[in-house]
Design an enzyme around this catalytic site. Sequence first.
Site, PDB file in Angstrom:
ATOM      1  N   GLU A 148      47.519  43.552  31.525  1.00 20.27           N
ATOM      2  CA  GLU A 148      47.683  44.607  32.517  1.00 20.27           C
ATOM      3  C   GLU A 148      46.680  44.373  33.636  1.00 20.27           C
ATOM      4  O   GLU A 148      45.473  44.408  33.415  1.00 20.27           O
ATOM      5  CB  GLU A 148      47.468  45.989  31.892  1.00 20.27           C
ATOM      6  N   LEU A 149      47.171  44.135  34.832  1.00 18.95           N
ATOM      7  CA  LEU A 149      46.322  43.761  35.960  1.00 18.95           C
ATOM      8  C   LEU A 149      45.237  44.808  36.217  1.00 18.95           C
ATOM      9  O   LEU A 149      45.536  45.988  36.402  1.00 18.95           O
ATOM     10  CB  LEU A 149      47.182  43.578  37.217  1.00 18.95           C
ATOM     11  N   ASP A 150      43.972  44.352  36.225  1.00 17.83           N
ATOM     12  CA  ASP A 150      42.812  45.197  36.536  1.00 17.83           C
ATOM     13  C   ASP A 150      42.718  46.429  35.644  1.00 17.83           C
ATOM     14  O   ASP A 150      42.204  47.471  36.059  1.00 17.83           O
ATOM     15  CB  ASP A 150      42.839  45.628  38.011  1.00 17.83           C
ATOM     16  N   ASP A 151      43.221  46.310  34.413  1.00 19.30           N
ATOM     17  CA  ASP A 151      43.243  47.466  33.520  1.00 19.30           C
ATOM     18  C   ASP A 151      42.569  47.167  32.184  1.00 19.30           C
ATOM     19  O   ASP A 151      42.721  47.904  31.229  1.00 19.30           O
ATOM     20  CB  ASP A 151      44.694  47.912  33.281  1.00 19.30           C
TER      21      ASP A 151
ATOM     22  N   HIS B 142      35.844  43.203  40.574  1.00 14.27           N
ATOM     23  CA  HIS B 142      36.560  43.616  41.787  1.00 14.27           C
ATOM     24  C   HIS B 142      35.936  44.895  42.326  1.00 14.27           C
ATOM     25  O   HIS B 142      35.169  45.572  41.636  1.00 14.27           O
ATOM     26  CB  HIS B 142      38.061  43.808  41.540  1.00 14.27           C
TER      27      HIS B 142
END
Length: 303
Positions: free
Chosen positions: A246-249, A212
């Site tokens: 954990e989203l985008d973590d 991303h």
Amino acid sequence: MTSPLDSGKFARAGRGGLPAKDIGRLLLRCADRSGLVAAVTTFLASSGANIISLDQHSTEQHDGMFMQRTVFHLSGLAAVRDDLARDFAEQVADKFGMDFRLTEAAKPKRVAIMASKEDHCLLDLLWRNRRGDLDMSVVMVIANHPDLADQVRVFGTPFIYIPATKELRDEAEQRQLDLLRGNVDLVVLARYMQILTQNFLSEVSCPVINIHHSFLPAFIGAAPYRRAKERGVKLVGATAHYVTEELDDGPIIEQDVVRVDHRHTVGDLVRLGADVERATLSRAVRWHCEDRVIQYGNQTVVF
């Protein structure tokens, strides 16, 4: 038509261009203590292996986490790999509390790519793989839109369209899991614009890599490049990471940036962002497929 590179006839072990036949990769992680390197190298030598390269890292000078990647040659590795892994577990890993994996360079990772409508990361991976730049076998492309089907089929890769909206998420993920579970070693999200659920990540039973833009968390949601332009950003970047609940973590594998200024339009930012996303994702995928990445906590070491 399959080329020699696609077939793996000239598969390589990674950087340095070594032929992959009889090349093994041993990756390990454990609490740091004296004698770790000696134990590993002694075991390999006593097993008849010749060490080609050895990279190691300790997170602290004392009482840290120790990680090591060893590449070795052992004649007839394919026939003895399971016995070698069992013996290493019994003689070394159990004693030192090691997590380890032992792989053969001659066996490319089976990879599934998931995409939506944007083509830049997907087509770049397929192109690099066809050239032999990525040591992997792309077994399928799964997309939640049909738009890229014709472009993917040019590469001889199966394209599977599975609609996946918020309302259809459970059904879509079950269909995806039926295709992926047990059939792939890695899933790559090439700008797949759907959130994967905790159940999917638990059931897929292999790592998932995402790419991303690096505007997060400043510009989340739709039109990040337009809002970045409005804020006058000076860098456009991309982040490739393992996917967690954990989203985008998840643990970051690779990042890169390109400098921009007031002369760049929103379209310029989008174009530059696509370029850096392609390069960043391909490096992360290559390093994973060459067994160069070791995770610890929410971080990675890339050898």
